[in-house]
Design a protein around this motif. Structure first.
Motif, mmCIF file in Angstrom:
data_model
loop_
_atom_site.group_PDB
_atom_site.id
_atom_site.type_symbol
_atom_site.label_atom_id
_atom_site.label_comp_id
_atom_site.label_asym_id
_atom_site.label_seq_id
_atom_site.Cartn_x
_atom_site.Cartn_y
_atom_site.Cartn_z
ATOM 1 N N LYS A 115 73.274 -25.984 -7.433
ATOM 2 C CA LYS A 115 72.762 -25.724 -8.775
ATOM 3 C C LYS A 115 71.585 -24.765 -8.697
ATOM 4 O O LYS A 115 70.507 -25.118 -8.210
ATOM 5 N N GLN A 116 71.807 -23.544 -9.176
ATOM 6 C CA GLN A 116 70.766 -22.525 -9.201
ATOM 7 C C GLN A 116 71.130 -21.475 -10.239
ATOM 8 O O GLN A 116 72.249 -21.455 -10.767
ATOM 9 N N GLN A 117 70.190 -20.595 -10.537
ATOM 10 C CA GLN A 117 70.394 -19.631 -11.616
ATOM 11 C C GLN A 117 71.612 -18.741 -11.396
ATOM 12 O O GLN A 117 72.350 -18.434 -12.339
ATOM 13 N N MET A 118 71.857 -18.320 -10.148
ATOM 14 C CA MET A 118 72.928 -17.370 -9.879
ATOM 15 C C MET A 118 74.324 -17.957 -10.087
ATOM 16 O O MET A 118 75.285 -17.209 -10.249
ATOM 17 N N ASN A 119 74.467 -19.261 -10.054
ATOM 18 C CA ASN A 119 75.790 -19.843 -10.303
ATOM 19 C C ASN A 119 75.759 -20.831 -11.467
ATOM 20 O O ASN A 119 76.528 -21.788 -11.523
ATOM 21 N N CYS A 120 74.873 -20.537 -12.431
ATOM 22 C CA CYS A 120 74.824 -21.299 -13.674
ATOM 23 C C CYS A 120 75.580 -20.496 -14.729
ATOM 24 O O CYS A 120 75.124 -19.434 -15.165
ATOM 25 N N PHE A 121 76.736 -20.993 -15.121
ATOM 26 C CA PHE A 121 77.636 -20.242 -15.984
ATOM 27 C C PHE A 121 77.771 -20.863 -17.373
ATOM 28 O O PHE A 121 77.617 -22.069 -17.551
ATOM 29 N N ALA A 122 78.082 -20.001 -18.343
ATOM 30 C CA ALA A 122 78.379 -20.479 -19.691
ATOM 31 C C ALA A 122 79.640 -21.331 -19.663
ATOM 32 O O ALA A 122 80.545 -21.103 -18.859
ATOM 33 N N SER A 123 79.684 -22.310 -20.554
ATOM 34 C CA SER A 123 80.800 -23.258 -20.589
ATOM 35 C C SER A 123 81.242 -23.484 -22.025
ATOM 36 O O SER A 123 80.409 -23.568 -22.935
ATOM 37 N N TRP A 124 82.565 -23.578 -22.212
ATOM 38 C CA TRP A 124 83.126 -23.851 -23.536
ATOM 39 C C TRP A 124 84.181 -24.942 -23.425
ATOM 40 O O TRP A 124 84.750 -25.182 -22.363
ATOM 41 N N GLU A 125 84.471 -25.553 -24.554
ATOM 42 C CA GLU A 125 85.430 -26.656 -24.597
ATOM 43 C C GLU A 125 86.827 -26.226 -24.998
ATOM 44 O O GLU A 125 87.775 -26.998 -24.883
ATOM 45 N N ASP A 126 86.987 -24.976 -25.477
ATOM 46 C CA ASP A 126 88.316 -24.515 -25.855
ATOM 47 C C ASP A 126 88.392 -23.001 -25.708
ATOM 48 O O ASP A 126 87.364 -22.303 -25.696
ATOM 49 N N LEU A 127 89.605 -22.482 -25.595
ATOM 50 C CA LEU A 127 89.832 -21.068 -25.325
ATOM 51 C C LEU A 127 89.377 -20.168 -26.469
ATOM 52 O O LEU A 127 88.745 -19.126 -26.243
ATOM 53 N N ASP A 128 89.690 -20.519 -27.697
ATOM 54 C CA ASP A 128 89.359 -19.643 -28.816
ATOM 55 C C ASP A 128 87.846 -19.481 -28.992
ATOM 56 O O ASP A 128 87.362 -18.383 -29.266
ATOM 57 N N SER A 129 87.094 -20.563 -28.823
ATOM 58 C CA SER A 129 85.628 -20.463 -28.900
ATOM 59 C C SER A 129 85.091 -19.586 -27.784
ATOM 60 O O SER A 129 84.172 -18.783 -27.987
ATOM 61 N N ALA A 130 85.685 -19.720 -26.612
ATOM 62 C CA ALA A 130 85.253 -18.924 -25.469
ATOM 63 C C ALA A 130 85.520 -17.447 -25.689
ATOM 64 O O ALA A 130 84.671 -16.597 -25.401
ATOM 65 N N ALA A 131 86.707 -17.118 -26.216
ATOM 66 C CA ALA A 131 87.055 -15.722 -26.461
ATOM 67 C C ALA A 131 86.114 -15.091 -27.486
ATOM 68 O O ALA A 131 85.654 -13.954 -27.307
#
Length: 200
Positions: A115-131
């Protein structure tokens, strides 16, 4: 409230991603996208996720945590000039490890885990919200790249992304891959009709 999510694989098909980007574009702009721009953005997403076989938490473009979205941690690799890479290596510690993957005359590729800044990624619960959020990020932070994509210029799109710091990989290799993937999926998805979103 945004929160940390457990990293999990979220398998999708190329067609599902293509259609989600098409709908997101309409919701954000109010107009149908040119297929060329979709294929370029779609190709970059394929490159960033191993053709969506390594897609975690619907993160379609390797976007780091930003704004008010949820976040997650998963192992990633980044490429840096030697001096920058050495600073990251020196910061490695239990729970936030940094290790050398490979090196050439000018750059080193590093693996970030824990767990560090370089591998802290955005996360979504569904494909359409992510797109939708992924396109919003591109519109907001990489408008010059979007302009090149609108013109059907995959090479220009990659160049502008690199200038604005989107990726750390070799520009030449990234450009070659995006162009090749875009041409491939342009043929494979030629018969896929773009959906029409009813705007309220």
């Amino acid at each position: 409230m945004p929160q940390e999510r457990v990293a999990k694989r979220t398998p999708v098909t190329p067609e599902q991603v293509f259609l989600s980007f098409a709908m997101a574009w309409q919701m954000l702009t109010g107009s149908l996208p040119d297929r060329r721009v979709l294929h370029i953005i779609h190709a970059q997403s394929a490159l960033e996720t191993g053709h969506w076989k390594s897609l975690y938490n619907y993160n379609l473009g390797g976007a780091k945590r930003h704004g008010a979205c949820d976040w997650t941690f998963f192992t990633t690799t980044e490429r840096f000039p030697h001096a920058v890479a050495d600073k990251h290596l020196a910061s490695s510690k239990p729970g936030s490890e940094v290790s050398l993957v490979k090196a050439d005359a000018t750059h080193k590729t590093l693996r970030f885990s824990g767990k560090q800044q370089m591998n802290c990624f955005a996360s979504w619960e569904d494909l359409d919200s992510a797109a939708k959020d992924h396109l919003s990020l591109l519109f907001r932070r990489f408008p010059k790249a979007i302009d090149r994509a609108k013109a059907g210029d995959a090479d220009g799109y990659v160049k502008e992304l690199k200038k604005a710091g989107y990726f750390t990989a070799s520009e030449e290799e990234y450009m070659k891959a995006v162009g090749s993937i875009s041409r491939s999926y342009t043929k494979k998805l030629a018969e896929v009709a773009l959906p029409t979103v009813m705007m309220l």
